[in-house]
Every structure is written in C-alpha cells, then in structure tokens.
Design a protein around this motif. Structure first.
Motif, PDB file in Angstrom:
ATOM      1  N   SER A  39      -6.377   1.782  -4.262  1.00  9.57           N
ATOM      2  CA  SER A  39      -7.670   1.119  -4.218  1.00  9.57           C
ATOM      3  C   SER A  39      -7.425  -0.355  -3.957  1.00  9.57           C
ATOM      4  O   SER A  39      -6.345  -0.878  -4.242  1.00  9.57           O
ATOM      5  N   MET A  40      -8.413  -0.996  -3.414  1.00  7.38           N
ATOM      6  CA  MET A  40      -8.240  -2.404  -3.068  1.00  7.38           C
ATOM      7  C   MET A  40      -7.917  -3.223  -4.312  1.00  7.38           C
ATOM      8  O   MET A  40      -7.150  -4.181  -4.245  1.00  7.38           O
ATOM      9  N   ALA A  90       0.840  -1.204   0.000  1.00  7.57           N
ATOM     10  CA  ALA A  90       0.000   0.000   0.000  1.00  7.57           C
ATOM     11  C   ALA A  90       0.870   1.246   0.000  1.00  7.57           C
ATOM     12  O   ALA A  90       0.647   2.181  -0.781  1.00  7.57           O
ATOM     13  N   LEU A 147      -6.971  -0.557   6.940  1.00  6.05           N
ATOM     14  CA  LEU A 147      -5.723  -0.534   6.177  1.00  6.05           C
ATOM     15  C   LEU A 147      -5.061   0.835   6.272  1.00  6.05           C
ATOM     16  O   LEU A 147      -3.844   0.944   6.474  1.00  6.05           O
ATOM     17  N   LEU A 148      -5.868   1.877   6.142  1.00  2.00           N
ATOM     18  CA  LEU A 148      -5.306   3.222   6.232  1.00  2.00           C
ATOM     19  C   LEU A 148      -4.764   3.496   7.623  1.00  2.00           C
ATOM     20  O   LEU A 148      -3.720   4.132   7.791  1.00  2.00           O
ATOM     21  N   TYR A 197      -9.205  -9.010   2.281  1.00  2.29           N
ATOM     22  CA  TYR A 197     -10.110  -8.840   3.408  1.00  2.29           C
ATOM     23  C   TYR A 197      -9.950  -9.921   4.456  1.00  2.29           C
ATOM     24  O   TYR A 197     -10.597  -9.877   5.497  1.00  2.29           O
ATOM     25  N   ASN A 201     -10.933  -3.800   6.647  1.00  2.00           N
ATOM     26  CA  ASN A 201     -11.505  -2.664   5.981  1.00  2.00           C
ATOM     27  C   ASN A 201     -10.480  -1.898   5.204  1.00  2.00           C
ATOM     28  O   ASN A 201      -9.293  -2.068   5.438  1.00  2.00           O
ATOM     29  N   LYS A 202     -10.917  -1.036   4.317  1.00  3.30           N
ATOM     30  CA  LYS A 202      -9.952  -0.082   3.800  1.00  3.30           C
ATOM     31  C   LYS A 202      -9.578   0.907   4.902  1.00  3.30           C
ATOM     32  O   LYS A 202      -8.423   1.333   5.000  1.00  3.30           O
ATOM     33  N   GLU A 203     -10.553   1.239   5.692  1.00  2.54           N
ATOM     34  CA  GLU A 203     -10.303   2.155   6.813  1.00  2.54           C
ATOM     35  C   GLU A 203      -9.202   1.616   7.723  1.00  2.54           C
ATOM     36  O   GLU A 203      -8.282   2.341   8.096  1.00  2.54           O
ATOM     37  N   PRO A 208      -8.912  -8.341  -5.223  1.00  2.00           N
ATOM     38  CA  PRO A 208      -9.206  -7.462  -4.093  1.00  2.00           C
ATOM     39  C   PRO A 208      -9.795  -8.219  -2.909  1.00  2.00           C
ATOM     40  O   PRO A 208      -9.549  -7.870  -1.753  1.00  2.00           O
TER      41      PRO A 208
END
Lengths: 281, 281
Positions: free
Chosen positions: B80-81, B66, B105-106, B96, B101-103, B92
């Motif tokens: 993006s995933m 990432a 991940l961030l 998971y 989540n992407k959240e 993608p």
DNA sequence: ACTGTGCTAGAACACCGTTCGAGTTCTGAA
DNA sequence: TTCAGAACTCGAACGGTGTTCTAGCACAGT
C-alpha cells in the motif's frame, strides 16, 4: 470437519424455515395493515421504522440488489457494502447478519448468475466437440455482457450448487465423448480458465495508469505506441502491431478454443486406441 | 493525441535528465558531508531533516522498495502507498511526485520483474517448440515463486520496455518456427494468458469466504465437499473429485501447454503446405 | 543575495470492509 | 397471555485504503 460439509443441507433447511416464517410474518403484517387503515393513528406517532424499504432483508434480496447494482454500474467496484445497504434502504452493517462476508456475497452472486445464464444441453456423444464449443461461446457471451463476472470468477473455485451442476454437465459431455477421466477433469478447468481469462484480459480488466478508459481506446493507444516503436529494435512487434492489438476477438477466441478441443480429442482417441504409447513417439 | 504517444521518449528523456541531476546532487552531498565532518555542528542543531532515509526518493528506489515489500509480505495487499512510504521513511503523499498512480507503480514493478526474471534465448528455428515450452515453464516458475506477479499481470497489457523485449523475443521464435503472423501474435497472447491465469487460479487468488488459507487447504476442503456430494445427482464430479482438485500441477500445466503448441504447430505446417483449405475439411 | 524550481511532509478527503453493542421485533413455550 | 430468548436491524465506530492539496524547505542559476 462436519461444519463445512453441512452447508448445502443447512442452507436448504434454513431456506425452508425462513420461507415458512416469512409467509407467517406476511400474513400478520397484512392483518396489522388492515387494522391500521381502519383505525387511524395519532399523527404525532412516528412513522413505521423501515420507511423506505419494501422488501425485507433476505439473502436472496441482498443478492438481487447486488446484481442490480453491478448491472447498473460498471465494474466490480460498483458493489460496496455501503452502496448495497443504501440500495436496500439500510446501513452496511445490517447485511452481515445474512451474509458472512463480501467474499461470500460474491460467491452467491456468482452462483446465481451461473444458474440464470448458463443452461446446459444434455450430452449427445456424437457431437460432443460441437457441444463444448457452444458452451464456451455462450460463456464468453455472458462474460462480455457482464464483464464483472470475469472479475468475480477469476480466482474462485466454482463450488455453488449451480456451478456444480454446470461442471457436472460439462464433465458428462466430455466423458460421453470418450475423453478419459484425468483429461476430462483438466479439460473443464482449462475451459473455464480459458474463457474467463480471455474475457478478463480483453474486456474486463485492462488496467491503465490514466484513469477510466474503454478497452478499445486502451488498445488503440497501445497500437499507436507499437507503431511508433523503433523498427530495428522491435521488428516483429512493429510488423504485427495490428494482429497484436486489433484482431477480431471471436476469431482469436476460436483459435485457443480449437487448440483446447484438439487436445481433448487427441486424448479421447488415444484412449480409444491405446497402441504402443502414443506420447513421445 | 500527442500527449500519450510521447510517454516513452518523455520517460527516457526524463530519466536521463534525472540521472544527470542526481549525479550532480550526489557530488554536492559528498562535499557537504566532508565539510560537516571537518567542522562539527553545535549539538543543539536539529538533525538533518531526512533522518532515517539513506537513499533519496527516486522512481527506481520506490520500485525497489515496492518489490522488497511484496517479497516480504504475502499477496498484492502487502503493498500500500502508506506502507511503501513507511518503508522509505516518508509519507504516502511524497510518492506521488515520482509516480502518477498506484497503477503506474504496478506497471513499473511488473516491468522490472520481467526484466530481472525472464531472460530470453535467441531463436533456434529447429527447436522452436521446445524453446517456447521452456519459456512458458520458466514463466510459471517465476509466477509460483512470486504469486503476486500473477495478480499484477492478469489485467495488464505488457507495454513496458522489458515486456516489449520479451514479447519481441517470443514473436521472433514463433515466426522463425514458421508460425504465420496472425497465429504468432495470438499465440503470444494465448501463452501469457495461459500461464498467468494458470498460476493465478491454482496458486495466487483462490478466494474463499473463510479468511486466510493456503491454496492446498482450500483445495482439500473442496475435495472433501465433492466426495460428500450425492452420487446420483453428481456422478461425474464424485468420480473425478481427485482429478478435479488434486492433480499434479506440472502435468496439468503441460496438458494445456501441449495443446497450445499443437495449435501453433498446426498453423505453421498449414502455412508451409497450403493445400486445399485445411480448415473445415 | 534572490528567485524559481524540484521535491517533501503531513494533514485532509472520501471512501472501503468489518465489528460491536444497544435496541427492536418476533416466536414459541409455559 | 405472558415472557424469555432468538432473530434481526440500526448506527456509530475502527482501522485501513488511494489520492489531493498546501505550505514549506533545499538547492541551482542568475
């Protein structure tokens, strides 16, 4: 070059033209309506095409609907071109005639709300600091009331007519108070950045991996987490868990606001009595 | 209730378990590899399923990829995933399993970068103000170098291990300098909000309706617009067009930073000599 | 040798912003 | 009054997004 400088006058002219056109169209529609009432159409004729929609599609109507949508929903995500089209009884594509972009639409929404929500007092040099504080508090109120504004505002240089008027007013107050030019300009930016970021960080955008949650819940969870931290490794965070996550927002806001104003006031008095480089004394 | 409080220890345990598991798997793979080299397979056998990927899918590997993706591209949208999956040679959906989540991940990306980029000095009470300034400048450097960090950080309460360590360190410095508890806690928040918002507003997120543009171009356009404004209606903006759009970023940053530090210092000295309510005098 | 767990692949879902072309309605001049 | 062109609407479609789900593979422990 001249393209982008024209847009305010262009917009004004276009608005006037559009208003005139619309009035004429309205009259025509009234006449037609009357005729239609007098002489009934055969029932197998199709209904008038724009069945559901009352108001015609206009830039203003679109912005209206966008604000309505944002007020009703929660967060900026409530506003999508599709939902907006639905709200206006049409498809998403139709909006693009009146608005270049979603970005531009947000510009318009932003400026509309500034104009509606942020009136400015005339500068009273004697109490300029109080005036600035009042302005900032008012702004924070608005941002807490409609958190999505922070989300729109945060990366946006305010250049719409209402935003300009607001900026102009704040600059006038600062300069009337004796704040020198550079510091006045920076001060406006600093103020807007401050209350926007403050609102965003404490209210609007508290992201968390586990789905939806109100800001207070998130903070409460963080508070518990801080309390459970090993004290020998994080003594300060453990000590200050309360202050870090729970403090009264108004007091906290005031703390930063005071600092900013003190900085501006210092610049003002330094300019008033410029003896021997007050910096790095 | 106990669910969310568990996550750090849960994560730690899971990490340990995963590490052990992975080591074992690595050994097994080495053995298999050796066997395969010794006894060649018939050429019509299919290639090993995970053809392109070298490293196995791991939380860490995902975060690595990432960061790589974000560094390579521009802006948070680069991540993006799907692209991330592609970078790792998979789809993608596979991500998971390792990341909720992407959240989330961030969150992980954010904390990783804090740990890598923001080391902290040990508190030296005598020069605490200088230390705080250095920290803030360093943070701004990082944010200018990797603008997407501002985008990640802006609505995120920093709760990852590295972020906690950083917060702990800053708190230590402030308290060592004599800043009282409340003001120290608020000060950390104020500082992080300040440099994040500053970076975001001046570098990262300058949105404009007309597509892609570098921040400087946007500001230049705004500058021209301000200059073209009718002077009788916007005298202050017209006067200060330069200062509003062009000022040297470092100086500007320093202006706000000085204000914040002055506020903290004032709180510290007020606490040191608490005579007769220094407020509202 | 078998079973259950850990993990992956890939399709699918429900959205998103935006574009496009065909079609309609209206305006203004001939 | 007619008619060309401008103004505007509509609906489908494109390529993207985050996320979920199911079937299946690989491997560890029994």
């Amino acid at each position: 070059m001249s393209e982008e400088m024209q847009w305010p006058t262009r917009a004004a002219k276009a608005a006037a033209k559009r208003a005139a056109r619309e009035a004429a169209r309205e009259a025509a529609r009234a006449l037609r309506e009357e005729v239609r009432r007098a002489v009934p159409e055969p029932p197998w004729w199709s209904a008038p095409r724009r069945g559901g929609r009352q108001a015609p599609l206009t830039r203003d109507a679109i912005v209206d609907a966008a604000v309505r949508l944002l007020d009703r929903g929660e967060g900026l995500d409530s506003l999508s071109m599709r939902r907006l089209g639905e709200e206006l009884g049409t498809g998403p594509g139709s909006l693009y005639w009146h608005v270049r972009n979603k970005e531009e639409l947000l510009d318009l929404v932003f400026d509309r709300l500034i104009g509606e929500q942020l009136p400015l007092p005339a500068p009273k040099p004697a109490r300029w600091q109080q005036q600035v504080k009042d302005i900032a508090r008012r702004a924070l109120d608005v941002l807490f009331e409609r958190p999505y504004i922070a989300e729109i505002s945060i990366g946006r240089f305010p250049v719409g007519p209402n935003a300009l008027e607001w900026t102009e007013g704040v600059l006038a107050i600062l300069r009337a108070g004796g704040v020198p030019d550079r510091e006045a300009a920076w001060g406006v930016h600093l103020l807007t950045t401050y209350f926007t970021a403050f609102a965003f960080e404490t209210q609007t955008g508290l992201k968390t991996p586990e789905g939806e949650a109100r800001p207070e819940e998130i903070l409460e969870r963080i508070h518990a987490h801080f309390h459970a931290l090993p004290r020998e490794r994080f003594p300060n965070i453990a000590d200050l868990a309360d202050e870090l996550t729970r403090g009264d927002m108004d007091e906290r806001f005031e703390f930063g606001l005071d600092a900013i104003l003190a900085g501006l006031a210092a610049a003002a008095s330094a300019a008033r009595a410029p003896r021997k480089r007050p910096r790095r004394g």
